[in-house]
Scaffold this active site. Structure first.
Site, short mmCIF file in Angstrom:
data_model
loop_
_atom_site.label_atom_id
_atom_site.label_comp_id
_atom_site.label_asym_id
_atom_site.label_seq_id
_atom_site.Cartn_x
_atom_site.Cartn_y
_atom_site.Cartn_z
N LYS A 45 0.83 -1.22 0.00
CA LYS A 45 0.00 0.00 0.00
C LYS A 45 0.85 1.26 0.00
O LYS A 45 1.82 1.38 0.75
CB LYS A 45 -0.91 -0.01 1.23
CG LYS A 45 -1.94 1.10 1.23
CD LYS A 45 -3.13 0.72 2.09
CE LYS A 45 -4.19 1.79 2.10
NZ LYS A 45 -4.64 2.25 0.81
N GLY A 50 6.30 0.73 5.97
CA GLY A 50 7.21 -0.20 5.31
C GLY A 50 7.35 0.06 3.82
O GLY A 50 8.44 0.01 3.25
N CYS A 51 6.24 0.38 3.18
CA CYS A 51 6.25 0.63 1.74
C CYS A 51 7.01 1.91 1.42
O CYS A 51 7.69 2.00 0.39
CB CYS A 51 4.83 0.69 1.20
SG CYS A 51 3.96 -0.89 1.41
N THR A 52 6.93 2.89 2.31
CA THR A 52 7.67 4.14 2.11
C THR A 52 9.17 3.89 2.26
O THR A 52 9.96 4.36 1.43
CB THR A 52 7.18 5.20 3.12
OG1 THR A 52 5.79 5.45 2.89
CG2 THR A 52 7.96 6.50 2.96
N ALA A 55 10.33 2.08 -0.93
CA ALA A 55 10.34 2.97 -2.09
C ALA A 55 11.49 3.97 -2.00
O ALA A 55 12.16 4.24 -3.01
CB ALA A 55 9.00 3.71 -2.20
#
Length: 158
Positions: A45, A50-52, A55
């Protein structure tokens, strides 16, 4: 949901073809990237912790990926609008692809059952696929930990 397809692709296989829209308004097709290394990473998401982290790692090493003739593509079931906000907020230099029906994630075995605090759900299983210039999968990372992952992927590119 096709449970039988989860984790069926393996290193050495031809990468499943895809054609998805990018947050930049472009249609990205795997076949158009022949001759380059492709880092295809699936994340749950946009704009979550975590995704940030993951990325930002790929963003921070973007020039090193370019030097190795590699293209980084982030894929999640989020909308193009969500991807645009996420990319703008963190100055992401690579394409974010919208797989809203999670069909591509399923082809790669990156969609499946997850257990969050005892609750069973279905969603993206954080996974990365390194695809060679010939379209074959060189390396697969499953259940990725976001911290340091981009550097790990980078060192795996010949």
């Amino acid at each position: 949901m096709s449970d039988t397809k989860v984790h069926t692709i393996k290193e050495g296989d031809s990468a499943p073809k895809f054609s998805l829209k990018s947050h930049r308004g472009e249609k990205i097709q795997l076949s158009d990237l022949r001759g380059k290394y492709v880092v295809l990473y699936f994340y749950p998401k946009d704009d979550t912790p975590g995704c940030t982290i993951e990325a930002q790692g790929f963003r921070d090493f973007s020039s090193e990926f370019e030097k190795k003739n590699a293209v980084v593509l982030g894929v999640s079931p989020d909308s193009l609008e969500s991807h645009c906000s996420f990319a703008d907020k963190y100055n992401l230099s690579f394409h974010l692809l919208a797989d809203e029906g999670h069909k591509i994630a399923e082809k790669y075995g990156a969609w499946g059952e997850k257990n969050m605090y005892g609750k069973i759900t279905y969603g993206i299983i954080r996974s990365t696929f390194l695809i060679g210039p010939d379209g074959k999968i060189i390396k697969i990372w499953r259940k990725v930990k976001p911290e340091g992952h981009a550097q790990e992927v980078l060192t795996s590119i010949p």
